[in-house]
Design a protein around this motif. Structure first.
Motif, PDB file in Angstrom:
ATOM      1  N   PRO A   1       1.072  -1.094  -0.036  1.00  0.00           N
ATOM      2  CA  PRO A   1      -0.100   0.238  -0.072  1.00  0.00           C
ATOM      3  C   PRO A   1       0.848   0.664  -0.267  1.00  0.00           C
ATOM      4  O   PRO A   1       1.630   1.319   0.740  1.00  0.00           O
ATOM      5  N   GLU A   2       0.387   2.199  -0.724  1.00  0.00           N
ATOM      6  CA  GLU A   2       0.811   3.518  -1.133  1.00  0.00           C
ATOM      7  C   GLU A   2       2.960   3.378  -1.321  1.00  0.00           C
ATOM      8  O   GLU A   2       3.545   3.836  -1.057  1.00  0.00           O
ATOM      9  N   LYS A   3       3.127   2.644  -2.248  1.00  0.00           N
ATOM     10  CA  LYS A   3       5.133   1.896  -2.239  1.00  0.00           C
ATOM     11  C   LYS A   3       4.311   1.436  -4.128  1.00  0.00           C
ATOM     12  O   LYS A   3       3.188   1.234  -4.186  1.00  0.00           O
ATOM     13  N   ASP A   4       5.894   2.348  -4.178  1.00  0.00           N
ATOM     14  CA  ASP A   4       5.855   2.139  -5.379  1.00  0.00           C
ATOM     15  C   ASP A   4       6.124   0.439  -5.604  1.00  0.00           C
ATOM     16  O   ASP A   4       6.348  -0.114  -4.768  1.00  0.00           O
ATOM     17  N   ARG A   5       5.466  -0.081  -6.851  1.00  0.00           N
ATOM     18  CA  ARG A   5       6.050  -1.743  -7.117  1.00  0.00           C
ATOM     19  C   ARG A   5       7.014  -2.246  -7.575  1.00  0.00           C
ATOM     20  O   ARG A   5       7.531  -1.572  -8.236  1.00  0.00           O
ATOM     21  N   GLU A   6       7.118  -3.408  -6.727  1.00  0.00           N
ATOM     22  CA  GLU A   6       8.896  -3.486  -6.437  1.00  0.00           C
ATOM     23  C   GLU A   6       9.218  -4.779  -7.313  1.00  0.00           C
ATOM     24  O   GLU A   6       8.370  -5.944  -6.981  1.00  0.00           O
ATOM     25  N   LEU A   7      10.019  -5.045  -7.817  1.00  0.00           N
ATOM     26  CA  LEU A   7      10.753  -6.142  -8.872  1.00  0.00           C
ATOM     27  C   LEU A   7      11.319  -6.939  -7.618  1.00  0.00           C
ATOM     28  O   LEU A   7      12.669  -6.903  -7.369  1.00  0.00           O
ATOM     29  N   VAL A   8      10.976  -8.554  -7.516  1.00  0.00           N
ATOM     30  CA  VAL A   8      11.335  -8.849  -6.636  1.00  0.00           C
ATOM     31  C   VAL A   8      12.528  -9.993  -6.499  1.00  0.00           C
ATOM     32  O   VAL A   8      13.838 -10.051  -6.088  1.00  0.00           O
ATOM     33  N   ALA A   9      12.021 -10.829  -7.430  1.00  0.00           N
ATOM     34  CA  ALA A   9      13.209 -12.058  -7.721  1.00  0.00           C
ATOM     35  C   ALA A   9      12.562 -11.921  -9.091  1.00  0.00           C
ATOM     36  O   ALA A   9      11.848 -12.141  -9.752  1.00  0.00           O
ATOM     37  N   THR A  10      13.424 -12.452  -9.933  1.00  0.00           N
ATOM     38  CA  THR A  10      13.758 -12.736 -11.758  1.00  0.00           C
ATOM     39  C   THR A  10      14.368 -14.339 -11.303  1.00  0.00           C
ATOM     40  O   THR A  10      15.471 -14.453 -11.327  1.00  0.00           O
ATOM     41  N   ILE A  11      13.755 -15.371 -12.557  1.00  0.00           N
ATOM     42  CA  ILE A  11      15.235 -16.879 -12.368  1.00  0.00           C
ATOM     43  C   ILE A  11      14.629 -16.877 -14.356  1.00  0.00           C
ATOM     44  O   ILE A  11      13.032 -16.611 -15.188  1.00  0.00           O
ATOM     45  N   SER A  12      15.893 -17.723 -14.562  1.00  0.00           N
ATOM     46  CA  SER A  12      15.792 -17.573 -15.926  1.00  0.00           C
ATOM     47  C   SER A  12      15.140 -18.665 -16.216  1.00  0.00           C
ATOM     48  O   SER A  12      14.314 -19.810 -15.673  1.00  0.00           O
ATOM     49  N   HIS A  13      15.115 -18.867 -18.347  1.00  0.00           N
ATOM     50  CA  HIS A  13      13.668 -20.504 -18.084  1.00  0.00           C
ATOM     51  C   HIS A  13      14.586 -21.517 -17.903  1.00  0.00           C
ATOM     52  O   HIS A  13      13.311 -22.028 -17.405  1.00  0.00           O
ATOM     53  N   ARG A  14      15.983 -22.129 -17.440  1.00  0.00           N
ATOM     54  CA  ARG A  14      15.692 -23.013 -17.650  1.00  0.00           C
ATOM     55  C   ARG A  14      16.410 -23.564 -15.473  1.00  0.00           C
ATOM     56  O   ARG A  14      16.533 -24.345 -15.039  1.00  0.00           O
ATOM     57  N   GLY A  15      16.260 -21.852 -15.050  1.00  0.00           N
ATOM     58  CA  GLY A  15      16.814 -21.538 -13.365  1.00  0.00           C
ATOM     59  C   GLY A  15      17.806 -22.288 -13.688  1.00  0.00           C
ATOM     60  O   GLY A  15      17.759 -21.861 -12.051  1.00  0.00           O
ATOM     61  N   SER A  16      18.333 -21.593 -13.720  1.00  0.00           N
ATOM     62  CA  SER A  16      20.239 -21.217 -13.950  1.00  0.00           C
ATOM     63  C   SER A  16      20.809 -20.272 -13.406  1.00  0.00           C
ATOM     64  O   SER A  16      22.120 -20.165 -12.723  1.00  0.00           O
TER      65      SER A  16
END
Length: 120
Positions: A41-56
């Motif tokens: 609430p009342e904060k900008d959206r934050e990217l937390v984590a990203t994982i590649s398609h193979r998980g590497s």
């Protein structure tokens, strides 16, 4: 059609853990990177984590490095977010998302979100 369904949120105390899951369907899951976002609430959206398609490979927001771990099981079309040492500042709705190439174009998709509340 593309569907992303998050689960695993809840109310926990500071220092506790949660594991979020996101079940994907409607596209070739193993071909795409997956991302967890959060919106407080009342904060900008934050990217937390990203994982590649193979998980590497994976990348994390500085705010969660060392506490959160993103992983995936391509056999189950599911991406996970293991959250340890939770803090009140982690309170947010968590969404998984993917940008999928379909119909000749790239389109972003996200799930309905799962609420995480960290409070004593």
């Amino acid at each position: 059609q593309v569907q992303l369904v998050e689960s695993g949120g809840g109310l926990v105390q500071p220092g506790e853990s949660l594991r979020l899951s996101c079940a994907a369907s409607g596209f070739t899951f193993s071909d795409y990177a997956m991302t967890w976002y959060r919106q407080a609430p009342e904060k900008d959206r934050e990217l937390v984590a990203t994982i590649s398609h193979r998980g590497s490979s994976a990348n994390y927001a500085d705010s969660v490095k060392g506490r959160f771990t993103i992983s995936r099981d391509n056999g189950k079309n599911t991406v996970y977010l293991q959250m340890n040492s939770l803090k009140p500042d982690d309170t947010a709705v968590y969404y998984c998302s993917a940008v999928v190439f379909q119909g000749g174009d790239w389109s972003p998709y996200r799930g309905q979100g799962t609420q995480v509340v960290v409070s004593s």
